[in-house]
Write a protein that holds these residues in place. Structure first.
Motif, mmCIF file in Angstrom:
data_model
loop_
_atom_site.group_PDB
_atom_site.id
_atom_site.type_symbol
_atom_site.label_atom_id
_atom_site.label_comp_id
_atom_site.label_asym_id
_atom_site.label_seq_id
_atom_site.Cartn_x
_atom_site.Cartn_y
_atom_site.Cartn_z
ATOM 1 N N LYS A 219 -6.651 -59.035 17.759
ATOM 2 C CA LYS A 219 -6.820 -59.575 19.105
ATOM 3 C C LYS A 219 -6.768 -58.443 20.118
ATOM 4 N N SER A 220 -7.083 -58.760 21.346
ATOM 5 C CA SER A 220 -6.957 -57.784 22.434
ATOM 6 C C SER A 220 -6.443 -58.493 23.679
ATOM 7 N N PHE A 221 -5.813 -57.708 24.556
ATOM 8 C CA PHE A 221 -5.316 -58.261 25.815
ATOM 9 C C PHE A 221 -5.223 -57.151 26.848
ATOM 10 N N GLU A 222 -5.372 -57.530 28.111
ATOM 11 C CA GLU A 222 -5.342 -56.568 29.205
ATOM 12 C C GLU A 222 -3.978 -56.604 29.894
ATOM 13 N N ILE A 223 -3.363 -55.440 29.985
ATOM 14 C CA ILE A 223 -2.059 -55.306 30.633
ATOM 15 C C ILE A 223 -2.029 -53.975 31.383
ATOM 16 N N GLY A 224 -1.601 -54.023 32.623
ATOM 17 C CA GLY A 224 -1.418 -52.791 33.389
ATOM 18 C C GLY A 224 -2.648 -51.917 33.455
ATOM 19 N N GLY A 225 -3.807 -52.519 33.513
ATOM 20 C CA GLY A 225 -5.042 -51.751 33.606
ATOM 21 C C GLY A 225 -5.551 -51.233 32.274
ATOM 22 N N GLU A 226 -4.884 -51.572 31.182
ATOM 23 C CA GLU A 226 -5.305 -51.139 29.849
ATOM 24 C C GLU A 226 -5.774 -52.341 29.040
ATOM 25 N N ASN A 227 -6.838 -52.126 28.271
ATOM 26 C CA ASN A 227 -7.332 -53.137 27.349
ATOM 27 C C ASN A 227 -6.848 -52.738 25.951
ATOM 28 N N ILE A 228 -5.872 -53.454 25.448
ATOM 29 C CA ILE A 228 -5.162 -53.045 24.244
ATOM 30 C C ILE A 228 -5.592 -53.895 23.060
ATOM 31 N N GLY A 229 -6.037 -53.226 21.996
ATOM 32 C CA GLY A 229 -6.365 -53.907 20.753
ATOM 33 C C GLY A 229 -5.167 -53.904 19.822
ATOM 34 N N TYR A 230 -5.028 -54.967 19.049
ATOM 35 C CA TYR A 230 -3.899 -55.093 18.137
ATOM 36 C C TYR A 230 -4.401 -55.679 16.823
ATOM 37 N N ILE A 231 -4.075 -55.004 15.718
ATOM 38 C CA ILE A 231 -4.398 -55.521 14.387
ATOM 39 C C ILE A 231 -3.137 -55.490 13.530
ATOM 40 N N ILE A 256 -11.796 -52.298 24.207
ATOM 41 C CA ILE A 256 -10.411 -51.821 24.171
ATOM 42 C C ILE A 256 -10.341 -50.329 24.500
ATOM 43 N N THR A 257 -9.251 -49.952 25.142
ATOM 44 C CA THR A 257 -9.009 -48.549 25.488
ATOM 45 C C THR A 257 -7.885 -47.945 24.658
ATOM 46 N N ASN A 258 -7.173 -48.786 23.918
ATOM 47 C CA ASN A 258 -6.087 -48.348 23.048
ATOM 48 C C ASN A 258 -6.030 -49.277 21.837
ATOM 49 N N LEU A 259 -5.488 -48.757 20.741
ATOM 50 C CA LEU A 259 -5.355 -49.580 19.542
ATOM 51 C C LEU A 259 -3.937 -49.464 18.989
ATOM 52 N N VAL A 260 -3.353 -50.630 18.671
ATOM 53 C CA VAL A 260 -2.061 -50.689 17.983
ATOM 54 C C VAL A 260 -2.317 -51.226 16.579
ATOM 55 N N MET A 261 -2.057 -50.390 15.548
ATOM 56 C CA MET A 261 -2.159 -50.826 14.155
ATOM 57 C C MET A 261 -0.757 -51.189 13.676
ATOM 58 N N ASP A 262 -0.572 -52.441 13.314
ATOM 59 C CA ASP A 262 0.722 -52.915 12.848
ATOM 60 C C ASP A 262 0.742 -52.853 11.324
ATOM 61 N N LEU A 263 1.438 -51.845 10.791
ATOM 62 C CA LEU A 263 1.526 -51.622 9.344
ATOM 63 C C LEU A 263 2.953 -51.835 8.834
ATOM 64 N N LYS A 443 7.166 -52.629 22.779
ATOM 65 C CA LYS A 443 7.478 -51.210 22.931
ATOM 66 C C LYS A 443 6.196 -50.376 22.930
ATOM 67 N N ALA A 444 5.220 -50.750 22.098
ATOM 68 C CA ALA A 444 3.933 -50.047 22.099
ATOM 69 C C ALA A 444 3.212 -50.244 23.430
ATOM 70 N N ILE A 445 3.241 -51.449 23.949
ATOM 71 C CA ILE A 445 2.618 -51.720 25.246
ATOM 72 C C ILE A 445 3.276 -50.881 26.338
ATOM 73 N N GLU A 446 4.588 -50.790 26.282
ATOM 74 C CA GLU A 446 5.312 -49.960 27.257
ATOM 75 C C GLU A 446 4.882 -48.505 27.148
ATOM 76 N N ALA A 447 4.721 -47.999 25.914
ATOM 77 C CA ALA A 447 4.299 -46.612 25.725
ATOM 78 C C ALA A 447 2.881 -46.386 26.233
ATOM 79 N N ILE A 448 2.030 -47.398 26.104
ATOM 80 C CA ILE A 448 0.640 -47.268 26.541
ATOM 81 C C ILE A 448 0.526 -47.341 28.060
#
Length: 489
Positions: A219-231, A256-263, A443-448
């Motif tokens: 999925k993806s979502f926009e927060i704080g001006g960033e479009n963040i992808g999450y898998i 998306i402008t950033n990607l979070v890979m959840d492993l 926490k990843a969103i905060e870092a981004i």
């Protein structure tokens, strides 16, 4: 130019130049009294392929002379344990080897590597009560379309017993991972900092051939001006490479402008799938080194440097990769992140900034392959050759045969990869996977975004698992060498 599995290339070398070096050839048992066909397969396969072959005295090429006396001594050695399983563990496995294993039926093993297993679909971790041998379980996630998906159980639920028996270090394997197809969980709840049994019961049944798509959430979502992808990606399974490609393409289309890979729950899997994902994230320059292989000395000397290198790729099953091309990647990890999960992080480190968030990973830096009793194919399991496997011996072994280094030559992470931001999961506050407020994703969103807000990331009840459903599967901690090369010979 011929496209071929690297292992098949090694087979070609082996059959031409190494056959005469085997310390024993065809005759094993002079008087026919010992039933050691399985052990003979194990020894010969390990003698050639095993990463630590030179460290195990009984695997030495010159351990027995190729004479009648030598063959008799070799046969007695093969017959020195009660079972092939004991023989493999006691006689062939190096003391520092934590991950090589075996299975009495290669079909069960290869199904597991394809993401197919007998399972009720409940993925959980097990935690030890402080100062006690008793355990409790917590639900990590439920596999869609499984038996558990129709039951009244969800992420974060707790249990302390099975079929009325309290879970402990001595019984959890038989209760949860034994031959029982159906069991009843005795549930519990979290109250005032304690895990307290309640009266709720949940009955689950293991199903044959449950196939788990490793992409649990995309999925993806926009927060704080960033479009963040999450898998959320739970296993590197090559049967789902097209699904992974489609998920990345959809996120790219979403801008998306950033990607979070959840492993965090990903125990590993296919090396080639790892390479494909890395190429989708970083780039498709086929001159960039993804990894370098290091085998035992007997194999290593057969190759030139270029033949030991695996490169990034520009295609997935014939489809052109349009890489995200990011300079940063955010990866969520736990102590269950292993093998191919660690390979993705380590192999991308030379090329982009990998921000690891969560817990220290498992520490599995060797790769393996499936070996069966197909002696004309140097014991390599090849799907098109199953009719060539000795029908009297269905055993398979999955030994560690090498170690993968990144482009900078680094592979020393047997103690695990250390996170940039340490944040253990909290069984009192697991959160909903894929939700922006779930602690590790938050926490990843905060870092981004750099937006700290007023959120409290204090971990009151850190999870230190002693085992999990993944760790008791055949896919646990596996990095399967299935990478395809272009080789010319």
């Amino acid at each position: 130019m011929k496209k071929i599995l690297v292992m098949l290339f090694i087979t070609a070398i082996y059959s031409c130049s190494k056959d005469e070096d085997l310390s024993l050839t065809k005759t094993v048992d002079p008087d026919g009294s010992a039933d050691v066909e399985v052990q003979d397969f194990m020894w010969k396969a390990m003698n050639f392929w095993y990463f630590w072959q030179e460290n195990v005295d009984d695997l030495a090429d010159d351990r027995w002379e190729n004479t009648e006396t030598g063959r008799a001594a070799y046969t007695a050695f093969l017959d020195s344990d009660d079972s092939p399983a004991d023989f493999f563990t006691n006689k062939l496995q190096y003391i520092e080897d934590r991950f090589s294993f075996f299975n009495a039926d290669y079909r069960e093993l290869t199904n597991s590597l394809a993401g197919i297993s007998k399972s009720n679909g409940l993925e959980f971790g097990l935690v030890r009560f402080q100062d006690s041998d008793e355990l409790f379980g917590f639900v990590r996630y439920i596999v869609p379309n499984s038996n558990a998906s129709d039951a009244d159980i969800q992420r974060g639920d707790l249990f302390t017993g099975v079929d009325g028996q309290t879970l402990s270090l001595s019984n959890y394997e038989s209760l949860l991972f034994g031959t029982n197809e159906t069991y009843t969980l005795n549930m519990a709840e979290f109250s005032n900092g304690s895990v307290v049994p309640n009266e709720i019961e949940v009955t689950l049944t293991k199903e044959e051939a449950l196939a788990e798509n490793p992409i649990l959430i995309s999925k993806s979502f926009e927060i704080g001006g960033e479009n963040i992808g999450y898998i959320m990606y739970n296993q590197f399974t090559n049967e789902y490479d097209d699904d992974l490609f489609a998920a990345i393409e959809a996120l790219k289309t979403a801008g998306i402008t950033n990607l979070v890979m959840d492993l965090r729950y990903n125990p590993g899997g296919s090396v080639n799938t790892t390479r494909l994902l890395a190429s989708m994230i970083y780039g498709t320059n086929t001159s960039d080194v993804f990894l370098r292989k290091k085998y035992n000395n007997k194999l290593q000397e057969q190759f030139s440097d270029s033949q030991l290198e695996v490169y990034f790729t520009d295609k997935v099953n014939g489809k052109t990769i349009n890489s995200l091309g990011f300079s940063k990647l955010y990866v969520l990890t736990s102590s269950s992140s292993a093998s191919a999960s660690e390979l993705l992080i380590n192999s991308l480190e030379p090329y982009l900034d990998v921000i690891q968030i969560g817990d220290v990973t498992r520490g599995k830096n060797e790769f393996s392959t499936t070996l069966v009793d197909d002696r004309e194919n140097s014991y390599l399991y090849t799907p098109g050759r199953v009719n060539k496997i000795n029908p009297k011996n269905l055993w398979a072994i999955q030994p560690l045969i090498g170690r993968n280094e990144n482009a900078e030559g680094f592979s020393d992470f047997t103690s695990g990869l250390q996170p940039d931001i340490l944040l253990k999961e909290d069984y009192g506050n697991l959160g909903i996977l894929g939700d922006q407020n779930e602690p590790l994703l938050a926490k990843a969103i905060e870092a981004i975004t750099g937006q700290t807000g007023k959120r409290d990331f204090t971990v009151k009840y850190p999870i230190n698992i002693i085992s999990s459903s993944k760790e008791n599967s055949l896919m646990s901690d596996k990095m399967i060498d299935d990478t395809v090369y272009d080789l010319e010979f």
